[in-house]
Scaffold this active site. Structure first.
Site, short mmCIF file in Angstrom:
data_model
loop_
_atom_site.label_atom_id
_atom_site.label_comp_id
_atom_site.label_asym_id
_atom_site.label_seq_id
_atom_site.Cartn_x
_atom_site.Cartn_y
_atom_site.Cartn_z
N CYS A 45 0.98 -1.18 0.06
CA CYS A 45 0.24 0.06 -0.02
C CYS A 45 0.97 1.36 -0.01
O CYS A 45 0.35 2.23 -0.61
CB CYS A 45 -0.96 0.06 1.29
SG CYS A 45 -2.30 -1.40 1.24
N THR A 46 2.17 1.27 0.87
CA THR A 46 2.88 2.29 0.62
C THR A 46 3.36 2.56 -0.88
O THR A 46 3.39 3.83 -1.10
CB THR A 46 4.06 2.08 1.59
OG1 THR A 46 3.62 1.88 2.94
CG2 THR A 46 5.01 3.14 1.40
#
Length: 219
Positions: A45-46
């Protein structure tokens, strides 16, 4: 019942990294992409949030707003943004929704109603289904839903490609074939007669009685 294409996107009021929003009002008269995450400080997700930040100008050109959501409070989002900048080199300027009470995740049926009322103590695996992308039109209807596993990073170039198709086909009576990209030939829909196709598009190619191709309309 799950949300389907052409359903009205559920409206909600939520806290974000840019203050309180009412979702439909925030969308306004344009388009929106809502993309969700199971938890902050997760590796895939980062990279996604940073990639989306780098593409924000491409979405703006298409009159599309970006908004993210993660099952964590806004205060945690603020800290996460520094990691996103370190990992990807991009600063997140679009809002991130804090969903610490799981309200939006349940409203969009990414989590079951019985999932509880707090993000506290929940692991990414507990929220594994909060990995969806919703493209929403100016009419506030859902135009696209994609859901990814946690281990597979999303392809946001594909989201842009789909938006190009959706916006084009909303304006003209055409569809787009497999792997279509901007500038390539399109398909004339069955609602357009052969006679009308000539008036609308000029020359076209009949591949099959039900498959007619023409140049992409530009007007």
């Amino acid at each position: 019942m799950s949300l389907r294409i052409n359903d009205i996107a559920p409206d909600f009021t939520a806290e974000t990294t840019q203050g309180t929003i009412k979702f439909h009002d925030w969308i306004g008269d344009g388009w929106a992409v809502l993309f969700s995450h199971p938890k902050n400080f997760t590796p895939v997700c980062t990279t996604e949030l940073g990639t989306m930040a780098g593409l924000e100008g491409d979405f703006k050109k298409r009159n599309v707003k970006i908004i993210g959501i993660s099952v964590d409070p806004v205060s945690s989002h603020d800290k996460w943004q520094a990691d996103i900048k370190t990992a990807t080199g991009h600063t997140v300027h679009y809002p991130l929704i804090g969903d610490k009470d799981l309200h939006v995740a349940k409203l969009y049926e990414m989590l079951p109603a019985g999932a509880g009322e707090s993000s506290e103590g929940r692991t990414p695996a507990d929220n594994a289904t909060v990995r969806s992308v919703y493209v929403i039109g100016p009419d506030k209807k859902i135009k696209l839903v994609l859901t990814y596993p946690m281990t597979t990073g999303r392809n946001f170039d594909e989201i842009l490609r789909v938006i190009d198709s959706i916006q084009l086909t909303a304006k003209h009576q055409v569809a787009t074939p497999a792997n279509w990209k901007q500038g390539e030939d399109v398909i004339i829909t069955a609602a357009v007669s052969n006679e009308d196709a000539v008036k609308r598009f000029g020359a076209y190619e009949t591949v099959l009685p039900y498959l007619r191709k023409t140049k992409q309309p530009t007007a």
